[in-house]
Scaffold this motif. Structure first.
Motif, PDB file in Angstrom:
ATOM      1  N   TRP A  12      39.839  35.999  41.053  1.00  0.00           N
ATOM      2  CA  TRP A  12      40.158  37.172  39.724  1.00  0.00           C
ATOM      3  C   TRP A  12      41.764  37.077  39.391  1.00  0.00           C
ATOM      4  CZ3 TRP A  12      42.004  41.245  36.862  1.00  0.00           C
ATOM      5  CH2 TRP A  12      40.839  41.019  35.807  1.00  0.00           C
ATOM      6  N   ILE A  15      43.751  34.007  38.364  1.00  0.00           N
ATOM      7  CA  ILE A  15      44.121  32.980  37.411  1.00  0.00           C
ATOM      8  C   ILE A  15      44.470  34.266  35.767  1.00  0.00           C
ATOM      9  CG2 ILE A  15      41.568  33.177  35.525  1.00  0.00           C
ATOM     10  CD1 ILE A  15      40.093  32.583  37.891  1.00  0.00           C
ATOM     11  N   HIS A  16      44.118  35.520  35.941  1.00  0.00           N
ATOM     12  CA  HIS A  16      44.435  36.276  34.948  1.00  0.00           C
ATOM     13  C   HIS A  16      45.981  37.177  35.055  1.00  0.00           C
ATOM     14  CE1 HIS A  16      39.578  36.611  34.624  1.00  0.00           C
ATOM     15  NE2 HIS A  16      40.454  36.594  33.862  1.00  0.00           N
TER      16      HIS A  16
END
Length: 125
Positions: A12, A15-16
């Motif tokens: 996560w 990805i961010h």
């Protein structure tokens, strides 16, 4: 489950990260600062630069001289130091002030378990 949740949280964050950098770019740009891309800064390159220009060492402030001395000691011990910031921040009105940008974003998921429910992954909100 701990390993899975850890991998989920790391994925996560990866990805961010681009979104977090964009938020930082917008924030600093609104305050007349410039965010630039950069690569890796190797400690030995800093040492080589100051070895070539020994007189520059005397122009450093006390904290900078201590940091450079520690960097040299670590390098001589075989502990090479480098940095890979997410960007470089410079002020529009003072180009000599350069700061590293390092973004951190936190995954909203966590593992949840109590005596009545099996392990499950939930949103922190």
């Amino acid at each position: 489950y701990d390993g899975f949740v850890g991998r989920l949280r790391c994925a996560w964050g990866s990805i961010h990260e681009a979104t977090a950098v964009l938020v930082a770019v917008n924030y600093f740009s609104a305050r007349n600062m410039i965010v630039s891309e950069c690569g890796m800064f190797a400690g030995e390159a800093i040492l080589q630069d100051y070895r070539k220009r020994c007189s520059a060492f005397n122009n450093l402030n006390f904290a900078q001289r201590v940091q450079l001395t520690l960097l040299r000691k670590l390098h001589d011990l075989g502990c090479y130091i480098g940095a890979t910031p997410d960007g470089i921040i410079t002020r529009s009105n003072d180009k000599s002030c350069v700061e590293a940008l390092e973004v951190k974003n936190h995954c909203p998921f966590q593992m949840y378990q109590n005596h009545k429910n099996p392990i499950r992954i939930v949103d922190k909100e």
